[in-house]
Write a protein that holds these residues in place. Structure first.
Motif, mmCIF file in Angstrom:
data_model
loop_
_atom_site.group_PDB
_atom_site.id
_atom_site.type_symbol
_atom_site.label_atom_id
_atom_site.label_comp_id
_atom_site.label_asym_id
_atom_site.label_seq_id
_atom_site.Cartn_x
_atom_site.Cartn_y
_atom_site.Cartn_z
ATOM 1 N N GLU A 9 0.842 -1.173 0.000
ATOM 2 C CA GLU A 9 0.000 0.000 0.000
ATOM 3 C C GLU A 9 0.890 1.241 0.000
ATOM 4 O O GLU A 9 1.012 1.964 0.983
ATOM 5 C CB GLU A 9 -0.911 0.019 1.227
ATOM 6 N N THR A 10 1.533 1.477 -1.119
ATOM 7 C CA THR A 10 2.519 2.554 -1.182
ATOM 8 C C THR A 10 1.885 3.930 -1.118
ATOM 9 O O THR A 10 2.558 4.903 -0.802
ATOM 10 C CB THR A 10 3.327 2.432 -2.496
ATOM 11 N N ASN A 11 0.609 4.067 -1.428
ATOM 12 C CA ASN A 11 -0.016 5.379 -1.376
ATOM 13 C C ASN A 11 -0.624 5.698 -0.022
ATOM 14 O O ASN A 11 -1.150 6.777 0.196
ATOM 15 C CB ASN A 11 -1.121 5.486 -2.448
ATOM 16 N N GLN A 12 -0.613 4.719 0.889
ATOM 17 C CA GLN A 12 -1.188 4.926 2.207
ATOM 18 C C GLN A 12 -0.154 5.514 3.151
ATOM 19 O O GLN A 12 0.927 4.970 3.325
ATOM 20 C CB GLN A 12 -1.666 3.574 2.785
ATOM 21 N N THR A 77 14.924 -1.109 -3.514
ATOM 22 C CA THR A 77 13.644 -1.214 -2.807
ATOM 23 C C THR A 77 13.595 -0.257 -1.627
ATOM 24 O O THR A 77 12.574 0.395 -1.385
ATOM 25 C CB THR A 77 13.430 -2.658 -2.310
ATOM 26 N N HIS A 78 14.698 -0.165 -0.903
ATOM 27 C CA HIS A 78 14.742 0.729 0.253
ATOM 28 C C HIS A 78 14.548 2.180 -0.176
ATOM 29 O O HIS A 78 13.799 2.934 0.469
ATOM 30 C CB HIS A 78 16.080 0.563 0.971
ATOM 31 N N GLU A 79 15.204 2.589 -1.272
ATOM 32 C CA GLU A 79 15.094 3.973 -1.735
ATOM 33 C C GLU A 79 13.724 4.255 -2.353
ATOM 34 O O GLU A 79 13.160 5.334 -2.162
ATOM 35 C CB GLU A 79 16.192 4.266 -2.774
ATOM 36 N N LEU A 80 13.190 3.273 -3.091
ATOM 37 C CA LEU A 80 11.944 3.493 -3.823
ATOM 38 C C LEU A 80 10.695 3.365 -2.961
ATOM 39 O O LEU A 80 9.701 4.059 -3.193
ATOM 40 C CB LEU A 80 11.844 2.502 -4.996
ATOM 41 N N ARG A 84 10.061 6.308 1.346
ATOM 42 C CA ARG A 84 8.959 7.202 1.005
ATOM 43 C C ARG A 84 7.969 7.363 2.152
ATOM 44 O O ARG A 84 7.248 8.352 2.223
ATOM 45 C CB ARG A 84 8.218 6.695 -0.245
ATOM 46 N N ARG A 85 7.936 6.390 3.052
ATOM 47 C CA ARG A 85 7.002 6.474 4.163
ATOM 48 C C ARG A 85 7.313 7.641 5.090
ATOM 49 O O ARG A 85 6.445 8.121 5.813
ATOM 50 C CB ARG A 85 7.014 5.162 4.962
ATOM 51 N N GLU A 86 8.576 8.101 5.068
ATOM 52 C CA GLU A 86 8.950 9.220 5.914
ATOM 53 C C GLU A 86 8.225 10.501 5.514
ATOM 54 O O GLU A 86 8.093 11.418 6.324
ATOM 55 C CB GLU A 86 10.462 9.451 5.848
ATOM 56 N N SER A 87 7.773 10.585 4.273
ATOM 57 C CA SER A 87 7.107 11.797 3.802
ATOM 58 C C SER A 87 5.644 11.856 4.214
ATOM 59 O O SER A 87 5.004 12.898 4.047
ATOM 60 C CB SER A 87 7.224 11.909 2.278
ATOM 61 N N GLU A 88 5.085 10.738 4.702
ATOM 62 C CA GLU A 88 3.715 10.644 5.214
ATOM 63 C C GLU A 88 2.655 10.808 4.129
ATOM 64 O O GLU A 88 1.582 10.223 4.220
ATOM 65 C CB GLU A 88 3.482 11.663 6.330
ATOM 66 N N ASN A 89 2.931 11.616 3.105
ATOM 67 C CA ASN A 89 2.013 11.795 1.975
ATOM 68 C C ASN A 89 2.786 11.633 0.674
ATOM 69 O O ASN A 89 3.961 12.012 0.606
ATOM 70 C CB ASN A 89 1.365 13.187 2.017
ATOM 71 N N PRO A 90 2.161 11.054 -0.351
ATOM 72 C CA PRO A 90 2.889 10.831 -1.613
ATOM 73 C C PRO A 90 2.980 12.092 -2.462
ATOM 74 O O PRO A 90 2.135 12.989 -2.378
ATOM 75 C CB PRO A 90 2.022 9.773 -2.317
ATOM 76 N N MET A 91 4.028 12.160 -3.285
ATOM 77 C CA MET A 91 4.091 13.188 -4.315
ATOM 78 C C MET A 91 3.195 12.768 -5.471
ATOM 79 O O MET A 91 3.006 11.580 -5.714
ATOM 80 C CB MET A 91 5.531 13.378 -4.798
ATOM 81 N N LYS A 92 2.657 13.730 -6.192
ATOM 82 C CA LYS A 92 1.676 13.450 -7.237
ATOM 83 C C LYS A 92 2.365 13.170 -8.569
ATOM 84 O O LYS A 92 3.201 13.951 -9.027
ATOM 85 C CB LYS A 92 0.714 14.626 -7.379
ATOM 86 N N LYS A 93 1.999 12.062 -9.219
ATOM 87 C CA LYS A 93 2.532 11.734 -10.552
ATOM 88 C C LYS A 93 1.753 12.533 -11.588
ATOM 89 O O LYS A 93 0.631 12.179 -11.957
ATOM 90 C CB LYS A 93 2.409 10.235 -10.811
ATOM 91 N N PRO A 406 17.432 16.053 9.669
ATOM 92 C CA PRO A 406 16.191 15.709 10.379
ATOM 93 C C PRO A 406 15.052 15.316 9.446
ATOM 94 O O PRO A 406 14.797 15.991 8.434
ATOM 95 C CB PRO A 406 15.869 17.000 11.144
ATOM 96 N N PRO A 407 14.339 14.221 9.735
ATOM 97 C CA PRO A 407 13.252 13.742 8.869
ATOM 98 C C PRO A 407 12.067 14.696 8.790
ATOM 99 O O PRO A 407 11.179 14.499 7.963
ATOM 100 C CB PRO A 407 12.848 12.412 9.524
ATOM 101 N N TRP A 408 12.040 15.709 9.633
ATOM 102 C CA TRP A 408 11.000 16.742 9.556
ATOM 103 C C TRP A 408 10.973 17.369 8.171
ATOM 104 O O TRP A 408 9.906 17.735 7.668
ATOM 105 C CB TRP A 408 11.293 17.801 10.626
ATOM 106 N N PHE A 409 12.159 17.479 7.521
ATOM 107 C CA PHE A 409 12.245 18.091 6.195
ATOM 108 C C PHE A 409 11.756 17.162 5.081
ATOM 109 O O PHE A 409 11.684 17.575 3.925
ATOM 110 C CB PHE A 409 13.688 18.514 5.909
ATOM 111 N N ALA A 410 11.432 15.918 5.395
ATOM 112 C CA ALA A 410 10.996 14.960 4.370
ATOM 113 C C ALA A 410 9.495 15.013 4.121
ATOM 114 O O ALA A 410 9.003 14.408 3.167
ATOM 115 C CB ALA A 410 11.388 13.541 4.784
#
Length: 601
Positions: A9-12, A77-80, A84-93, A406-410
């Motif tokens: 569930e990559t978009n969750q 896999t780790h990068e992709l 991404r979960r650190e951003s809490e919300n996905p970027m829009k394609k 700091p992950p706050w910037f992610a």
């Protein structure tokens, strides 16, 4: 590094063990957290920074932790997926090849051709500035090939940071990350200063510094304060934070207008062309050409920012090669024609180093065209700032996702789909630098950071193709690294010979034979990985040539640029030893059971 399987569930938006006291609680049952929250836990969630005692314990283990990080390599896999979960919300394609094409044009054209062409033509290359642009353009195109293959295979916001982290390890990626941020800050600051110079030249062609505040007590190069540059940076970055598609559309409109004006500049320049202005063609010899080639490399930077948009591209395997390779080939030709038009219109000794093109039209009696050229330059630099801000924010986002900062910037804003915090970080830093620092100081430091990263990326591509852990044999592994060091050593040898003033052909032939032997040795090894969709042609020859050219261009810069670079790198390493190594170590060695629970959800 703990290997983590991708989530289904990559978009969750997902929570993390360090942010959630109950790791078994379902995400949908947890209340949505405010994007604007700000606490110590948001900046330093790792166990090493829990309290003073924990931090002291971490510092006492710095040697084994540093060793762990030096030997650590990330995975695709780790990068992709995982980070991404650190951003809490996905970027829009939302981007296509058309968007990337014009983003590349808007980002690159204006970031150098209107900024440092006059400076280098007057001080170093003279009319041969055309050859400097051709040389840098060829070297940049080699780097574009490397970037494109990585961006297609690993379409993530981190760009070169993620590529190097996967292939060359955590520590090398951190040094690249520091240089990426340095490049972003200095590049934006330089554009802000140039924007104010061109705007001032529209009002007063005799003094492009009249809108700046001079402080005599400050050191030379830092004594002209530029408030207008700060305002420009704040406006351009605010547009970038408002949304990716909106910024792309505005860039597309502005870039088309810029393209028409560039055609006008080239045509008028060639009409008023005087061959006598090209004499002497090499006022400072070949040395001047190579020194300028290293500095005007700035004019080609920007495509690396476009590569960071891969995470927001609808079809990376098709759109990225078209957008990057196609646009950069055209831009190289355009740059050479513009440089030829400038040096043909005006004697190189009479070129204004701050606003070359606009002042040149005034000098040939077309004062009205001065405003048109200045508007074009302002548009070009504005689009470079907007697209550059997009790329800078995404670089910083991936660096923050890895906890090197700091992950706050992610965090990605849920409505705009943009990393607002990361963009604000680079905006504030670049505004401070632009306020104090002159253009000549900025350009030399910027070139070192850029060339170093491009060289490392070519090395990473060779490692990716030939050195696959647990696949390559021990003998092949030794052969690969011997050949790689041979390529690097021979490249440094040629650079050293040139800078020492040796012009005899024997030394260069010997160094070239050694370079060819190292490259040939790698080419005889079996390729343990081949690209799935799009790959760099003529591997290992093109990446090897890219290494040699970037090393040579690096060696053409003066010692002051390297001194500033060394000071900046020392500060980066100090930060890594105090903060970065402990944060990334904690993330890499978090409890596997908690990690499995989070990924499963």
């Amino acid at each position: 590094m703990t290997q983590i399987q991708p989530s289904t569930e990559t978009n969750q938006p997902l929570l993390y063990p360090h942010n959630n006291s109950n790791p078994t609680m379902d995400v949908q049952d947890s209340p949505r957290k405010s994007y604007w929250r700000c606490s110590k836990q948001d900046f330093f969630p790792e166990p090493s920074f829990k309290d003073l005692s924990s931090y002291r314990t971490a510092l006492s283990q710095i040697c084994p932790r540093l060793k762990d990080r030096l030997l650590s390599r990330s995975t695709e896999t780790h990068e992709l997926v995982t980070l991404r979960r650190e951003s809490e919300n996905p970027m829009k394609k939302c981007l296509t090849w058309w968007d990337l094409m014009w983003m590349s044009f808007g980002s690159v054209v204006g970031s150098g051709i209107f900024v440092i062409t006059g400076q280098e033509a007057r001080d170093n290359a003279g009319p041969a500035i055309v050859l400097s642009y051709a040389l840098s353009g060829f070297s940049a195109l080699l780097s574009v090939f490397c970037y494109t293959e990585f961006a297609v295979e690993i379409p993530v916001a981190g760009g070169s940071f993620s590529y190097l982290r996967v292939e060359l390890g955590d520590f090398i990626a951190y040094l690249a990350a520091g240089n990426i941020l340095l490049e972003a800050v200095i590049g934006a600051a330089g554009l802000g200063r140039s924007w104010s110079s061109y705007f001032a030249s529209m009002i007063n062609t005799k003094n492009p510094d009249f809108m700046r505040i001079k402080i005599d007590s400050f050191a030379e190069g830092f004594n002209l304060l530029d408030p207008l540059a700060v305002v420009v940076l704040l406006v351009a970055n605010s547009i970038a934070m408002s949304g990716t598609k909106r910024t792309s559309f505005l860039n597309w409109i502005a870039s088309i207008a810029t393209a028409f004006i560039i055609v006008f500049i080239i045509v008028v320049g060639l009409i008023h062309f005087k061959s006598s202005n090209l004499v002497p063609y090499f006022p400072k010899g070949a040395e001047g050409v190579f020194v300028s080639a290293a500095v005007v490399y700035w004019a080609y930077t920007g495509f690396d920012m476009v590569a960071t948009m891969a995470e927001e591209t609808k079809n990376p395997s098709r759109d990225i090669p078209i957008g990057l390779v196609g646009s950069m080939s055209i831009i190289t030709v355009v740059y050479c024609l513009m440089a030829l038009a400038l040096t043909g219109m005006v004697k190189y000794t009479e070129i204004d180093p701050n606003a070359a093109f606009s002042v040149a039209f005034a000098q040939i009696g077309m004062k009205w065209a001065t405003y048109l050229v200045s508007i074009c330059a302002l548009k070009g630099m504005t689009t470079s700032l907007m697209v550059g801000s997009l790329g800078q924010g995404r670089y910083t986002t991936q660096i923050a996702r890895s906890h090197m900062i700091p992950p706050w910037f992610a965090r990605v804003h849920p409505k705009t789909g943009t990393p607002i915090y990361a963009t604000l970080l680079t905006t504030i830093l670049s505004a401070i630098v632009a306020f104090f620092t002159s253009l000549d100081v900025l350009s030399s430091v910027f070139s070192i950071s850029t060339l170093l990263i491009f060289m490392l990326l070519a090395v990473a591509l060779l490692v990716r193709r030939y050195y696959v852990k647990d696949v390559i044999s021990k003998n092949d592994s030794v052969t690969f690294f011997v050949c790689l060091f041979t390529i690097a050593g021979s490249s440094i040898g040629v650079t050293a010979l040139w800078n020492s003033g040796v012009r005899g052909w024997i030394g260069y032939v010997v160094a070239s034979v050694i370079w060819c032997s190292g490259t040939l040795g790698i080419s005889l090894l079996p390729k343990n990985r081949v690209p799935k969709v799009w790959g760099v042609p003529l591997v290992p020859w093109l990446p090897s040539l890219s290494i040699a050219m970037n090393v040579f261009l690096l060696g053409s810069l003066d010692y002051k640029a390297f001194l500033r670079f060394i000071i900046c790198s020392a500060v980066m390493i100090l930060y890594y030893l105090i903060v970065g190594v402990h944060a990334t170590y904690d993330v890499a060695h978090q409890d596997p059971k908690e990690t499995e629970v989070e990924v499963g959800r």
